[in-house]
Motif scaffolding. Structure first.
Motif, PDB file in Angstrom:
ATOM      1  N   ILE A   1      17.135 141.642 -14.303  1.00 45.82           N
ATOM      2  CA  ILE A   1      16.815 140.897 -13.085  1.00 45.82           C
ATOM      3  C   ILE A   1      15.954 139.690 -13.443  1.00 45.82           C
ATOM      4  N   ARG A   2      15.985 138.691 -12.578  1.00 44.77           N
ATOM      5  CA  ARG A   2      15.145 137.490 -12.704  1.00 44.77           C
ATOM      6  C   ARG A   2      15.393 136.761 -14.024  1.00 44.77           C
ATOM      7  N   ASP A   3      16.637 136.713 -14.472  1.00 39.15           N
ATOM      8  CA  ASP A   3      16.934 136.113 -15.776  1.00 39.15           C
ATOM      9  C   ASP A   3      18.091 135.117 -15.679  1.00 39.15           C
ATOM     10  N   PRO A   4      17.839 133.910 -15.164  1.00 35.54           N
ATOM     11  CA  PRO A   4      18.908 132.917 -15.040  1.00 35.54           C
ATOM     12  C   PRO A   4      19.482 132.475 -16.379  1.00 35.54           C
ATOM     13  N   ILE A   5      18.666 132.527 -17.430  1.00 38.21           N
ATOM     14  CA  ILE A   5      19.163 132.122 -18.758  1.00 38.21           C
ATOM     15  C   ILE A   5      20.256 133.080 -19.226  1.00 38.21           C
ATOM     16  N   ALA A   6      20.044 134.395 -19.004  1.00 40.56           N
ATOM     17  CA  ALA A   6      21.060 135.383 -19.380  1.00 40.56           C
ATOM     18  C   ALA A   6      22.345 135.179 -18.573  1.00 40.56           C
ATOM     19  N   ILE A   7      22.201 134.838 -17.297  1.00 39.58           N
ATOM     20  CA  ILE A   7      23.384 134.588 -16.458  1.00 39.58           C
ATOM     21  C   ILE A   7      24.132 133.362 -16.968  1.00 39.58           C
TER      22      ILE A   7
END
Length: 391
Positions: free
Chosen positions: A335-341
């Motif tokens: 969660i809270r991980d835009p870089i991973a997305i």
């Protein structure tokens, strides 16, 4: 042993009419008691005499769902609605003792749960999201981090739901993620059944082709901080792919003003609420479906997307981690991980063969994840519970 007969109770529609249809077909449905307005009940394939509907409180709050100033009013109506459903179930149980099981959505069955237990029947408390205390805490943290107001559940609401957990014969949850949020002392009665999907409404349509020019990303859900949409928008903006589009489907919530400025981008297309025919078309057109929720139970939109052959990127807190990883239909991220997305979006945008592989795996998987399968598993748990109670 005869198949168990059920009363279903919920504050709205949710998945209860899908479950109810299967139970009715099998002659196992005694009654659905719901806060879903009767005017919205069409094409449900359940006789009206098997439905008690009291939708006035949901009707009263609907015009104000996107108004932050009316949040207290909406919460009050939600509480009254749940108490009303509980009262209606108690009234029904006074006159009818045919049901073996009350399957009540958490928050609506404090008194009716006690009532059916006093008749030596089974009470199943179904919790669709993470444990109410865990949910309240994680959402409070998220709003605080964003410098946004979050109004916690009233202590009495939490206390009443905890009482439901304690007295229930079984707590039914849709994912292992949800199960892990429960206290160890009651873990023994928490059982997991993944939700199903209506494969008549959501399916792979070979006549619909994905764009060769654009990379299409799809989000479906309430336009809310809880759904983590802000992290998806941040990830999408970082995506290097030039020909990209983000399609957003869902109703606004009281987080509306938080998202309105974020939608002002020609590459972001907002649809609002759409019917299942149009939604299935979007699932089929999308190269990937993304749901980065802060917390869920098991988001049914993930199953809908999979049934239409759309690869998935979802946060670990959507409840779908094992489903996605075991069936090789996409990726999960913290969660809270835009870089991973962004990283997963980049991978898919550069590898259309991988999209095809995930799509094939998804449609194959969903043949074993219908609402009929859900009821089969539910019956097995209930029959085992009945056997244990009589020993």
């Amino acid at each position: 042993m005869n198949k168990p007969k059920y009363i279903l109770s919920a504050s709205g529609k949710f998945w209860y009419f899908e479950t109810g249809k299967i139970l009715y077909q099998r002659n196992q449905l005694i009654k659905i008691i719901t806060g879903r307005p009767s005017i919205l009940q069409h094409n449900e394939n359940i006789p009206k005499n098997l439905i008690i509907s009291s939708g006035i409180f949901n009707i009263l709050k609907y015009p104000f769902l996107s108004m932050r100033s009316m949040q207290s009013y909406i919460k009050l109506l939600s509480i009254i609605n749940k108490k009303n459903i509980d009262r209606l179930v108690c009234n029904f149980l006074e006159k009818n003792n045919e049901a073996d099981v009350l399957l009540g959505l958490s928050g609506v069955a404090l008194n009716s749960g006690k009532k059916i237990l006093s008749n030596d029947k089974i009470f199943v408390c179904e919790r669709a999201s993470s444990h109410i205390v865990y949910q309240d805490n994680i959402l409070a943290d998220e709003y605080k981090a964003l410098n946004r107001e979050y109004r916690r559940n009233h202590n009495k609401i939490i206390e009443d739901e905890l009482k439901e957990y304690e007295m229930a014969d079984m707590i039914l949850v849709p994912s292992n993620f949800v199960k892990k949020t429960f206290d160890k002392k009651i873990m023994h009665k928490v059982n997991v059944i993944n939700f199903g999907v209506n494969i008549q409404n959501f399916f792979k349509d070979d006549k619909i082709k994905k764009s060769q020019k654009y990379f299409d990303v799809l989000f479906v859900g309430g336009i809310s901080i809880r759904k983590g949409l802000h992290y998806l928008i941040e990830a999408f903006n970082k995506l290097k792919q030039k020909n990209k589009r983000l399609h957003i489907v869902g109703d606004h919530t009281f987080d509306k003003n938080f998202f309105e400025k974020k939608f002002k981008d020609e590459k972001i297309i907002y649809y609002g609420h759409i019917n299942h025919l149009k939604l299935n078309e979007l699932y089929n057109k999308a190269h990937v479906f993304v749901l980065p929720s802060i917390e869920e139970g098991f988001a049914t939109v993930i199953l809908q997307a999979a049934a239409a052959g759309c690869p998935i990127i979802a946060s670990e807190n959507t409840g779908a981690t094992e489903f996605i990883q075991n069936n090789k239909i996409g990726y999960t991220t913290p969660i809270r991980d835009p870089i991973a997305i962004t990283d997963k979006l980049e991978t898919l945008s550069e590898n259309r063969n991988l999209i095809d592989e995930f799509s094939f795996n998804a449609t194959k998987t969903m043949k074993q994840n219908t609402w009929s399968d859900y009821v089969d598993q539910l019956d097995r748990l209930i029959l085992e519970l009945k056997k244990n109670k009589t020993q």
